[in-house]
Scaffold this active site. Structure first.
Site, short mmCIF file in Angstrom:
data_model
loop_
_atom_site.label_atom_id
_atom_site.label_comp_id
_atom_site.label_asym_id
_atom_site.label_seq_id
_atom_site.Cartn_x
_atom_site.Cartn_y
_atom_site.Cartn_z
N HIS A 92 -70.41 -4.58 16.93
CA HIS A 92 -71.30 -5.33 16.27
C HIS A 92 -71.30 -5.86 14.99
N LEU A 144 -69.66 -28.94 32.45
CA LEU A 144 -70.66 -28.11 32.80
C LEU A 144 -70.61 -26.84 33.38
N THR A 145 -70.15 -26.00 32.53
CA THR A 145 -70.24 -24.57 32.96
C THR A 145 -71.52 -24.18 32.97
N ILE A 166 -61.34 -28.99 29.43
CA ILE A 166 -60.50 -29.25 28.36
C ILE A 166 -59.43 -28.55 28.54
N THR A 223 -67.59 -21.91 13.81
CA THR A 223 -68.79 -20.78 13.37
C THR A 223 -68.39 -19.90 12.06
N ASP A 224 -69.51 -19.39 11.50
CA ASP A 224 -69.37 -18.49 10.27
C ASP A 224 -68.69 -17.16 10.63
N GLU A 225 -68.36 -16.91 12.17
CA GLU A 225 -68.32 -15.79 12.53
C GLU A 225 -66.97 -15.76 12.41
N PHE A 277 -75.98 -26.66 23.99
CA PHE A 277 -77.10 -26.43 23.22
C PHE A 277 -77.01 -27.42 22.04
N TYR A 317 -77.34 -5.91 31.09
CA TYR A 317 -78.45 -5.10 30.77
C TYR A 317 -78.69 -3.80 31.45
N ASP A 329 -75.92 -0.17 21.39
CA ASP A 329 -75.34 -1.36 20.41
C ASP A 329 -74.16 -2.28 21.12
N TYR A 357 -80.41 -4.59 20.50
CA TYR A 357 -79.06 -3.69 20.25
C TYR A 357 -79.18 -2.83 18.98
N LYS A 386 -62.33 -18.60 18.10
CA LYS A 386 -62.64 -19.69 17.27
C LYS A 386 -61.71 -19.55 16.03
N TYR A 421 -64.79 -13.48 20.66
CA TYR A 421 -65.30 -14.86 20.41
C TYR A 421 -64.62 -15.36 18.96
P1 NAD Z 1 -72.79 -23.64 24.49
O1 NAD Z 1 -72.35 -22.62 24.85
O2 NAD Z 1 -74.55 -23.83 24.57
O3 NAD Z 1 -72.21 -25.13 24.85
C1 NAD Z 1 -70.91 -25.08 25.17
C2 NAD Z 1 -70.73 -26.37 26.00
O4 NAD Z 1 -69.20 -26.61 26.22
C3 NAD Z 1 -71.22 -26.32 27.44
O5 NAD Z 1 -72.11 -27.55 27.55
C4 NAD Z 1 -70.17 -26.15 28.40
O6 NAD Z 1 -70.37 -26.62 29.75
C5 NAD Z 1 -69.05 -26.74 27.62
N1 NAD Z 1 -67.84 -26.43 28.07
C6 NAD Z 1 -67.35 -24.91 27.92
N2 NAD Z 1 -65.97 -24.84 28.53
C7 NAD Z 1 -65.50 -25.84 28.79
C8 NAD Z 1 -64.26 -26.58 29.08
N3 NAD Z 1 -63.43 -25.88 29.74
N4 NAD Z 1 -64.18 -27.88 29.36
C9 NAD Z 1 -65.14 -28.93 28.83
N5 NAD Z 1 -66.57 -28.42 28.42
C10 NAD Z 1 -66.52 -27.03 28.56
O7 NAD Z 1 -72.42 -23.38 22.97
P2 NAD Z 1 -73.30 -23.98 21.52
O8 NAD Z 1 -74.00 -22.89 21.31
O9 NAD Z 1 -73.84 -25.34 21.70
O10 NAD Z 1 -71.91 -24.08 20.51
C11 NAD Z 1 -71.37 -25.42 20.30
C12 NAD Z 1 -70.19 -25.24 19.24
O11 NAD Z 1 -70.63 -24.94 18.10
C13 NAD Z 1 -69.02 -24.12 19.85
O12 NAD Z 1 -67.87 -24.66 19.48
C14 NAD Z 1 -69.78 -22.83 18.96
O13 NAD Z 1 -68.50 -22.26 18.73
C15 NAD Z 1 -70.36 -23.61 17.76
N6 NAD Z 1 -71.21 -22.86 17.05
C16 NAD Z 1 -72.34 -22.45 17.70
C17 NAD Z 1 -73.15 -21.83 17.03
C18 NAD Z 1 -74.46 -21.37 17.70
O14 NAD Z 1 -75.36 -20.48 16.87
N7 NAD Z 1 -74.80 -21.30 18.76
C19 NAD Z 1 -73.11 -21.59 15.51
C20 NAD Z 1 -71.86 -22.09 14.93
C21 NAD Z 1 -71.07 -22.80 15.57
P1 TYD Z 2 -76.73 -13.73 19.50
O1 TYD Z 2 -77.78 -14.67 19.81
O2 TYD Z 2 -75.86 -13.27 20.56
O3 TYD Z 2 -75.67 -14.27 18.42
P2 TYD Z 2 -74.33 -13.71 17.46
O4 TYD Z 2 -74.03 -12.49 17.99
O5 TYD Z 2 -73.38 -14.94 17.83
O6 TYD Z 2 -75.19 -13.56 16.02
O7 TYD Z 2 -77.20 -12.36 18.79
C1 TYD Z 2 -77.88 -12.37 17.47
C2 TYD Z 2 -78.24 -10.88 16.99
O8 TYD Z 2 -79.05 -10.55 18.07
C3 TYD Z 2 -77.06 -10.23 16.88
O9 TYD Z 2 -77.00 -9.20 16.08
C4 TYD Z 2 -77.19 -9.36 18.41
C5 TYD Z 2 -78.56 -9.15 18.58
N1 TYD Z 2 -79.02 -9.40 19.95
C6 TYD Z 2 -79.80 -8.07 20.43
O10 TYD Z 2 -80.20 -7.32 19.67
N2 TYD Z 2 -80.12 -8.10 21.74
C7 TYD Z 2 -79.89 -9.02 22.68
O11 TYD Z 2 -79.98 -9.19 23.78
C8 TYD Z 2 -78.84 -10.08 22.24
C9 TYD Z 2 -78.38 -11.11 23.09
C10 TYD Z 2 -78.63 -10.10 20.95
#
Ligand code: NAD
Ligand code: TYD
Length: 352
Positions: free
Chosen positions: A292, A38-39, A63, A133-135, A14, A349, A288, A215, A162, A158
């Site tokens: 969470h 390409l997971t 990786i 991530t901020d998490e 993404f 679910y 939930d 949730y 990180k 998760y």
């Molecule tokens: P995503 O799950 O959409 O994409 C992850 C990508 O990594 C995929 O293309 C997958 O094929 C690849 N991948 C997974 N395992 C692999 C491996 N072993 N070797 C090579 N490639 C591999 O994730 P995203 O939401 O795009 O997040 C990208 C980065 O940003 C992550 O490090 C995540 O922790 C960080 N991040 C995400 C968010 C968010 O809201 N999505 C917010 C802050 C930080």
């Molecule tokens: P998510 O998109 O999984 O991001 P993160 O847990 O990394 O913040 O979830 C965002 C919020 O939405 C989180 O508080 C969990 C909630 N959530 C639901 O209520 N229902 C759902 O089916 C999912 C996937 C998330």
């Protein structure tokens, strides 16, 4: 002069796909190498608009496989790395934490080792940029924001994985003087997000008239940033960030889940020509998530003041753009939600 070779990991995912697009289009003088295994979350369909550009290259690799990562660094001699590849979904980390340790911790250490091995005699002009991530900061239970100085307190498998990878990156700077930079971003939304995360999952379920699994009571708070703005921030950190520093990225845009879901329902009713209030009827409260986190909120003042970054979009505009993209790309959605994902969905679910 040879062109700079930039390795972007996770570029078929993404956020990675938006980063790859930005770099390929904005920097024709860089060779961009997208390394992705390409997971289920990686999809080359995300990059069809740039795949034939001369400065774009794709490498399929894992990786976690140290040997092949070392060979690739040896062969291509990547000047710098922007590392995004990861397992990224909290719910999956609850079901299968070990996979998160392997990809997020071991995978990151493999990349650090390969980078160190290649440039250890002279790190000048090279950078290892780790996207996090901020998490990692844990959960906020009252007012206040996550600062770059907030102590780490990860609560899910998760975020623990990180946080661990962030610690390794800092340790490699401290121990080996490796030039590193880290950014920690809030929740992203926008086109190409895999529909297991809240916003695309709910858009897809509304489209298909399926229940919207909220949730708990829907009271958890997240801070949402449009993915293109995250990619712009990554560009700024990569080019202007100070070595060994951390930058928090966020849009000062907090939403309680239930309020956010109601906005999505409203916009979807309008776009699908449904009566106002129709989609809200799909809201279903389910068990939930374990452990969470209640609230995330980023203080993004450092990147705004030191690097001059700011979000380009207001949330209302971003959510409309996102919904428009999913409605215009139904084939993309149908493709990624068929097969294995359908099994995941049932497992996740059906018992809630
Ligand atoms: P995503 O799950 O959409 O994409 C992850 C990508 O990594 C995929 O293309 C997958 O094929 C690849 N991948 C997974 N395992 C692999 C491996 N072993 N070797 C090579 N490639 C591999 O994730 P995203 O939401 O795009 O997040 C990208 C980065 O940003 C992550 O490090 C995540 O922790 C960080 N991040 C995400 C968010 C968010 O809201 N999505 C917010 C802050 C930080
Ligand atoms: P998510 O998109 O999984 O991001 P993160 O847990 O990394 O913040 O979830 C965002 C919020 O939405 C989180 O508080 C969990 C909630 N959530 C639901 O209520 N229902 C759902 O089916 C999912 C996937 C998330």
């Amino acid at each position: 002069m040879t062109k700079k070779k930039i390795l972007i990991t996770g570029g078929a995912g993404f956020i990675g796909s938006h980063v790859v697009r930005l770099f390929v289009n904005k920097y024709p003088d860089y060779e961009i190498y997208n390394l992705d295994f390409l997971t289920y979350a990686g999809n080359l369909e995300n990059l069809t608009d740039i795949e034939s550009k001369p400065n774009y290259h794709f490498i399929k690799a894992d990786i976690v496989d140290a040997k092949s990562i070392f060979q690739l660094f040896d062969e291509y001699k990547f000047d710098s790395v922007i590392h995004l590849a990861a397992e990224s979904h909290v719910d999956r980390s609850i079901t299968n934490p070990t996979e998160f340790v392997m990809t997020n911790v071991v995978g990151t250490v493999n990349l650090l080792n390969a980078f160190k091995n290649l440039w250890k005699d002279n790190f000048d002009g090279h950078l290892f940029y780790h996207v996090s991530t901020d998490e990692v900061y844990g959960s906020l239970h009252d007012g206040g924001f996550f600062l770059e100085t907030t102590p780490y307190d990860p609560q899910s498998p998760y975020s623990a994985s990180k946080a661990s990878s962030d610690h390794f990156v800092r340790a490699y700077h401290n121990t080996y003087k490796m030039p590193v930079v880290i950014s920690n971003c809030s929740n992203n939304y926008g086109p190409n997000q895999f529909p297991e995360k809240l916003i695309p999952l709910f858009i897809n379920n509304i489209r298909n008239n399926k229940p919207l699994p909220v949730y708990g009571k829907g009271e958890n708070v997240r801070d949402w940033l449009f993915v293109v703005d995250h990619a712009r921030a990554i560009d700024d950190v990569f080019h202007k960030g100070k070595i060994s520093e951390t930058y928090n990225i966020g849009g000062f845009n907090e939403w309680k889940n239930l309020d956010l879901i109601k906005v999505i329902c409203k916009v979807m009713d309008k776009k699908l020509g449904r009566a106002n209030g129709e989609s809200e009827k799909l809201i279903t409260y389910v068990t939930d998530r374990a452990g969470h986190d209640l609230r995330y909120a980023i203080d993004a003042n450092k990147i705004m003041h030191e690097l001059g970054w700011k979000p380009s979009l207001q949330f209302e505009e971003g959510i409309e753009k996102t919904i428009d993209w999913y409605l215009a790309n139904q084939k993309w959605l149908d493709d990624v939600t068929s097969g294995d994902y359908a099994k995941y969905y049932d497992k996740m679910y059906s018992k809630r």
